[in-house]
Write a protein that holds these residues in place. Structure first.
Motif, short mmCIF file in Angstrom:
data_model
loop_
_atom_site.label_atom_id
_atom_site.label_comp_id
_atom_site.label_asym_id
_atom_site.label_seq_id
_atom_site.Cartn_x
_atom_site.Cartn_y
_atom_site.Cartn_z
N LEU A 403 74.37 0.04 38.66
CA LEU A 403 74.50 0.63 37.32
C LEU A 403 73.95 2.05 37.31
CD1 LEU A 403 75.24 0.32 34.36
CD2 LEU A 403 72.99 -0.70 33.96
N ARG A 404 72.82 2.25 37.97
CA ARG A 404 72.23 3.60 38.05
C ARG A 404 73.17 4.56 38.79
NH1 ARG A 404 67.99 2.36 40.83
NH2 ARG A 404 66.84 1.57 39.03
N GLU A 405 73.80 4.07 39.85
CA GLU A 405 74.71 4.90 40.62
C GLU A 405 75.94 5.28 39.79
OE1 GLU A 405 75.30 6.85 44.34
OE2 GLU A 405 73.61 5.73 43.52
N PHE A 406 76.42 4.33 39.00
CA PHE A 406 77.56 4.62 38.13
C PHE A 406 77.20 5.65 37.07
CE2 PHE A 406 80.17 1.40 39.93
CZ PHE A 406 81.46 1.64 39.46
N GLU A 407 76.03 5.53 36.49
CA GLU A 407 75.60 6.51 35.48
C GLU A 407 75.58 7.91 36.07
OE1 GLU A 407 75.13 6.16 32.40
OE2 GLU A 407 74.79 4.03 32.00
N LYS A 408 75.14 7.99 37.31
CA LYS A 408 75.00 9.30 37.97
C LYS A 408 76.37 9.88 38.32
CE LYS A 408 73.36 11.23 42.35
NZ LYS A 408 72.68 10.91 43.63
#
Length: 549
Positions: A403-408
């Motif tokens: 999820l963090r990678e997608f946000e970035k």
């Protein structure tokens, strides 16, 4: 003294009358009256001139013919005239047919990826067809066997319809720095007469030379576009599918992929092993074997993992017979990781463009996994009952990291969310949430009952065509949104076509000819205007008997 205007015959609208054919033995050819007896033309289309010619030249001979005899004689003369004309017409038609056939054959040669040995003339016709596609595109506006890097450029735009086409394959014969790539892209776009002020976005594969902040292609491209559009918005995207693949790598499941790829390569990389494995599957009534996996084609990972998981029993049995046992297939924890990898990769492959929805799904899955419920992970759910003390909670951190990678990586889509909202739901968005220059148009549109009914009956890409000229701002926004995101199908198609054409047996294929083949074979909505090419080219057909019927 009065001056009379000079008479102009062309303005008197004189029309040839059918009765003159039987009365004076005349017919009309290309707007001129022609005598059927002597084939002479009368300069002025006027009954007096036609009658005068007939009476002075042929009256004595044909005045004695009346009724059916006269009609029969006139018909014989008409047939003779048409036969005489057909000698030249048929010759031209044969010539046109021969040229047209050569263009059609050349098109089929390119589509079938056949070599040029079919004929030099056919090759030249194919190159002319490719040039015709270039002219049409103007109006709308990997590495090969020879170790030359090829830069594939695609263009997408909106006029009456959404057009997405392969633009050019540029050989990078020297270095592949950001400056080299930028010059190649600019040159390709300038050759089709692209208007730089209308450029809205650029999508790349995310290579360092592409996305460098100081001197990358994206930076140089943005500077050139903003110089043309006076500082307007210009968006850059990393290929969505490649972004998904990079997000997937953040899961750090290399211990799974390493075993899968090593095993698949052992089976598929040797012809004997492949045949024996297919025979084993056939004995088990299984029709589909293992696919290949390549890092370049990101979508293949999901298919490979799914097939490997489904055939894990047969794979384990085969590898045992070959003396290469896969011990991981006997490990419940590794199988659990494999099942998780299969499920999450399949979810990623089904992502498409609904980025926001996928983020919400990740949040839901994180909550469910934290409570030990793999409800939306069918492969993991199937494996867990066979495991001793299965612990699916360990995958919670994987979900948080993903999820963090997608946000970035998909941050740019958040910045465009307002434009997306207006584009997909113009009748429900609040006027206060849209840019100031568009607020009044939104209010007028939302109060227009006729357009509300039209929106419900047609698709988004079609609806905005009806808004001009009353809603120019909304139409411009729609064109911008529709032009931003291309499909990956065309990229995959060109990649496959280049692999088929640029083989070891055709290593001497020139870069120019490879580019022309790909243009013809990968065109989406445009077709070469063969009739126009035939009109511009005349071929002498030797040995043709033009007088035969």
């Amino acid at each position: 003294m009065s001056l009379s205007k000079k008479r102009k015959v062309d303005t008197e609208c004189r029309i040839f009358q059918e009765k003159w054919t039987s009365s004076y033995m005349f017919t009309e050819v290309n707007g001129k009256p022609v005598c059927l007896v002597c084939m002479q033309q009368v300069s002025v289309l006027k009954e007096y001139n036609i009658r005068c010619h007939y009476e002075t030249q042929h009256g004595e001979k044909y005045n004695s013919l009346h009724g059916e005899l006269r009609k029969q004689k006139v018909n014989e003369m008409l047939v003779g005239l048409r036969k005489q004309q057909s000698v030249f017409t048929r010759s031209r038609e044969v010539s046109d047919a021969a040229v047209k056939a050569s263009y059609v054959i050349a098109s089929q040669v390119a589509l079938a990826s056949k070599p040029y040995s079919e004929g030099e003339f056919v090759k030249n016709c194919m190159l002319e067809q490719s040039a015709d596609l270039d002219s049409q595109l103007k109006r709308k506006v990997d590495t090969g066997i020879t170790d030359v890097t090829q830069l594939a450029i695609f263009i997408r735009g909106v006029d009456d319809t959404v057009t997405e086409e392969f633009l050019e394959l540029v050989p990078m014969t020297d270095t592949t720095t950001a400056e080299d790539i930028f010059r190649s892209v600019v040159g390709a776009l300038d050759r089709v007469g692209a208007d730089w002020s209308h450029a809205e976005s650029l999508a790349t594969d995310g290579a360092p030379s592409m996305i460098g902040k100081k001197a990358g292609v994206v930076t140089k491209f943005r500077e050139k576009v903003q110089a043309a559009n006076r500082g307007g918005d210009f968006w850059t995207f990393h290929c969505i599918l490649h972004q998904e693949a990079l997000c997937c790598k953040s899961l750090k499941m290399d211990h799974v992929m390493e075993v899968v790829i090593r095993t698949v390569n052992f089976i598929r990389g040797r012809g004997l092993n492949h045949r024996q494995f297919d025979s084993l599957l056939s004995d088990c009534n299984i029709t589909h074997g293992l696919p290949y996996h390549t890092e370049v084609r990101w979508l293949s990972r999901g298919a490979l993992l799914k097939r490997f998981f489904d055939l894990r029993g047969e794979i384990g049995q085969f590898m045992e017979k070959k003396g290469k046992p896969v011990k991981e297939l006997q490990c419940p924890l590794w199988l659990q990781d494999l099942a998780f990898m299969v499920d999450i990769t399949e979810h990623l492959n089904n992502l498409n463009r609904i980025i926001h929805a996928f983020k919400l799904k990740l949040t839901l899955w994180e909550t469910q996994i934290a409570s030990g419920d793999p409800a939306h992970f069918p492969c993991l759910r199937d494996v867990c009952p066979a495991s001793v003390n299965p612990d699916v909670k360990q995958y919670k951190d994987k979900m948080i990291g993903l999820l963090r990678e997608f946000e970035k990586r998909f941050q740019v889509f958040s910045e465009l969310e307002t434009g997306f909202a207006v584009f997909r739901s113009p009748f429900t968005v609040r006027a206060s949430d849209v840019p100031v220059d568009m607020q009044l148009e939104i209010i007028d549109l939302q109060c227009d009952v006729e357009f509300k009914d039209k929106f419900a009956s047609v698709g988004l890409d079609t609806f905005y065509k009806y808004l001009l000229p009353r809603y120019p701002k909304l139409t411009a926004l729609a064109a911008k949104m529709l032009s931003m995101f291309g499909t990956t199908y065309l990229c995959e198609q060109v990649f496959s076509l280049m692999t088929i054409n640029k083989t070891k047996l055709r290593s001497k294929l020139t870069h120019k000819h490879l580019n022309e083949i790909l243009k013809l074979a990968a065109t989406q909505d445009m077709m070469p205007d063969i009739d126009a090419l035939v009109q511009a080219k005349r071929c002498q057909v030797s040995g043709a008997n033009t007088e035969q019927n």
